[in-house]
Design an enzyme around this catalytic site. Structure first.
Site, short mmCIF file in Angstrom:
data_model
loop_
_atom_site.label_atom_id
_atom_site.label_comp_id
_atom_site.label_asym_id
_atom_site.label_seq_id
_atom_site.Cartn_x
_atom_site.Cartn_y
_atom_site.Cartn_z
N CYS A 49 -54.63 -35.77 9.17
CA CYS A 49 -54.79 -35.42 10.60
C CYS A 49 -55.91 -36.23 11.27
O CYS A 49 -57.06 -36.19 10.84
CB CYS A 49 -55.11 -33.93 10.69
SG CYS A 49 -55.58 -33.40 12.35
N ARG A 115 -51.15 -21.73 17.78
CA ARG A 115 -50.93 -22.71 16.71
C ARG A 115 -51.99 -22.56 15.63
O ARG A 115 -53.13 -22.23 15.90
CB ARG A 115 -51.03 -24.13 17.27
CG ARG A 115 -49.93 -24.49 18.22
CD ARG A 115 -50.30 -25.76 18.97
NE ARG A 115 -50.44 -26.89 18.06
CZ ARG A 115 -51.26 -27.93 18.28
NH1 ARG A 115 -52.03 -27.95 19.35
NH2 ARG A 115 -51.30 -28.93 17.42
N ILE A 116 -51.56 -22.83 14.41
CA ILE A 116 -52.48 -22.79 13.27
C ILE A 116 -52.90 -24.23 13.00
O ILE A 116 -52.16 -24.98 12.35
CB ILE A 116 -51.79 -22.19 12.02
CG1 ILE A 116 -51.11 -20.86 12.36
CG2 ILE A 116 -52.76 -22.08 10.86
CD1 ILE A 116 -52.07 -19.76 12.80
N GLU A 133 -61.56 -27.01 17.94
CA GLU A 133 -61.31 -28.17 18.80
C GLU A 133 -62.21 -29.32 18.32
O GLU A 133 -63.43 -29.26 18.43
CB GLU A 133 -61.61 -27.77 20.25
CG GLU A 133 -61.67 -28.90 21.24
CD GLU A 133 -60.47 -29.82 21.19
OE1 GLU A 133 -59.32 -29.35 21.24
OE2 GLU A 133 -60.68 -31.04 21.08
N SER A 134 -61.54 -30.34 17.80
CA SER A 134 -62.28 -31.42 17.13
C SER A 134 -63.34 -32.08 18.00
O SER A 134 -64.42 -32.43 17.52
CB SER A 134 -61.30 -32.48 16.61
OG SER A 134 -60.59 -33.05 17.68
N TYR A 188 -48.72 -39.63 19.98
CA TYR A 188 -47.91 -38.41 19.80
C TYR A 188 -46.91 -38.25 20.94
O TYR A 188 -45.78 -37.83 20.73
CB TYR A 188 -48.81 -37.18 19.71
CG TYR A 188 -49.50 -37.08 18.37
CD1 TYR A 188 -48.84 -36.52 17.29
CD2 TYR A 188 -50.78 -37.59 18.18
CE1 TYR A 188 -49.45 -36.44 16.04
CE2 TYR A 188 -51.40 -37.53 16.94
CZ TYR A 188 -50.72 -36.96 15.87
OH TYR A 188 -51.31 -36.90 14.64
N1 LIG Z 1 -56.88 -30.09 19.86
C1 LIG Z 1 -56.93 -29.96 18.47
C2 LIG Z 1 -55.62 -30.45 17.84
C3 LIG Z 1 -55.62 -30.31 16.34
C4 LIG Z 1 -54.21 -30.49 15.80
O1 LIG Z 1 -53.24 -30.61 16.59
N2 LIG Z 1 -54.08 -30.56 14.46
C5 LIG Z 1 -52.78 -30.69 13.85
C6 LIG Z 1 -52.79 -31.57 12.63
S1 LIG Z 1 -52.98 -33.30 13.02
C7 LIG Z 1 -52.28 -29.35 13.38
O2 LIG Z 1 -53.01 -28.63 12.73
N3 LIG Z 1 -51.02 -29.03 13.69
C8 LIG Z 1 -50.37 -27.86 13.21
C9 LIG Z 1 -49.53 -27.19 14.26
O3 LIG Z 1 -49.56 -27.58 15.43
O4 LIG Z 1 -48.82 -26.26 13.89
C10 LIG Z 1 -58.12 -30.74 17.95
O5 LIG Z 1 -58.33 -31.88 18.38
O6 LIG Z 1 -58.86 -30.20 17.14
#
Ligand SMILES: N[C@@H](CCC(=O)N[C@@H](CS)C(=O)NCC(=O)O)C(=O)O
Length: 321
Positions: A49, A115-116, A133-134, A188
């Protein structure tokens, strides 16, 4: 629980990558409920990720290994989301012994139905999520634990070498914002576009942004890094997308008008400078040591194409300097 006001323009970062729901947990450290404390917080990440990779990089660059525990979660299924498979990382959460990250979200909020996602910053004391949030987690890491670090590692004593130096803050925020929209999230938007028109629009914007970055790097004050002599937040945030570009987004997300290695000489040199740097400014090679090309290719091959078949090329995954 009061969320502390975010100190910079974050609007763009509220967008998630698949369904565009805002991240739900947005507390900061330090704040009233979440003071900096050694050994209290846990960072859950996955190495495929790019958003988690930002936080892994800053964790390493700041030398937070003994302060914030880092836990890898390596597998994800379409029903329950992220889980600890034990193939990479532990086979159970080392804190609570649970199998799914979803169980942590539900522990933090039993009503949670969003979302997880990873990355996830967890508080063992209040048994809750501090932040998922990263872009905020990295700003927490830049300064939040500085009291535990040697003076030369504290942002306040680094001057122009800080990750977000005061005199560059506006420029960094501005660049981060369009890079986020068109590059970090742009890949994306192209990769998951559900119509030809949407794909055409996003892929065009993506390559316009890469052209703009290539030009940005042509200015003398933008060498060897995006804002000159020192690695800044902007480099960290761009790196995690570009290191995945040729090997994953080009093929699996159809971001294939150009390749970094063959069509963007300055971006390519910049990327390799970061990757191969093993000096003190990268804490001895944090970019290289946290980039696992096989995990990235494997992860994207199941997300994008859905069948888990890993593309053979391009090899090598990164060229020498
Ligand atoms: N806005 C979040 C996005 C994090 C994100 O989308 N992570 C993805 C992995 S790259 C995830 O965990 N996706 C699982 C899902 O959406 O179910 C951040 O930047 O921390």
């Amino acid at each position: 629980m009061t969320a502390t006001k975010i100190p910079y323009n974050k609007a763009a970062d509220d967008i998630g990558q698949w369904n565009r729901m805002p991240s739900r947990f947005r507390n900061l450290i330090p704040s009233q409920h979440f003071p900096p404390e050694k050994g209290r917080y846990v960072l859950y990440v996955n190495y495929c990720c790019p958003w988690a990779h930002r936080t892994i990089l800053v964790h390493g660059l700041k030398g937070l290994e003994d302060i914030v525990q880092l836990v890898e979660v390596d597998a994800r299924d379409s029903t329950h989301g992220w889980w600890f498979s034990g193939k990479r990382g532990p086979d159970r959460d080392p804190v609570y012994g649970v199998k799914y990250v979803k169980e942590l979200y539900l522990k933090a909020d039993p009503q949670y139905n969003g979302r997880i996602t990873v990355p996830l910053l967890w508080d063992k004391k209040h048994e809750t999520i501090v932040n998922n949030e990263s872009s905020e987690i990295i700003r927490i890491f830049f300064e939040g634990f500085d009291d535990f670090l040697p003076v030369d590692k504290r942002e306040i004593s680094k001057g122009a070498a800080a990750f977000v130096p005061t005199q560059l803050r506006t420029q960094i925020d501005t660049l981060n914002s369009w890079v986020y929209d068109n590059v970090n999230n742009g890949v994306y938007k192209a990769g998951f576009a559900s119509s030809q028109a949407a794909y055409d629009e996003h892929v065009t914007k993506l390559f316009e942004a890469l052209d703009r970055l290539e030009y940005h790097l042509s200015e003398a004050s933008h060498y060897p890094y995006l804002f000159g002599e020192h690695i800044t937040e902007a480099d960290i945030r761009l790196y995690t997308t570009l290191i995945r570009f040729d090997i994953s987004y080009y093929t699996l997300f159809k971001c294939n008008k150009k390749m970094i290695r063959s069509d963007y000489p300055r971006l390519h040199a910049w990327l390799r400078r970061l990757y191969w740097n093993e000096g003190p400014e990268t804490a001895g090679g944090v970019f290289k040591n946290t980039t696992f090309f096989d995990a990235i290719k494997r992860g994207y091959s199941s997300v994008a194409a859905g069948n888990g078949i890993v593309p053979a090329g391009p090899v090598p995954h990164i060229l020498p300097l």
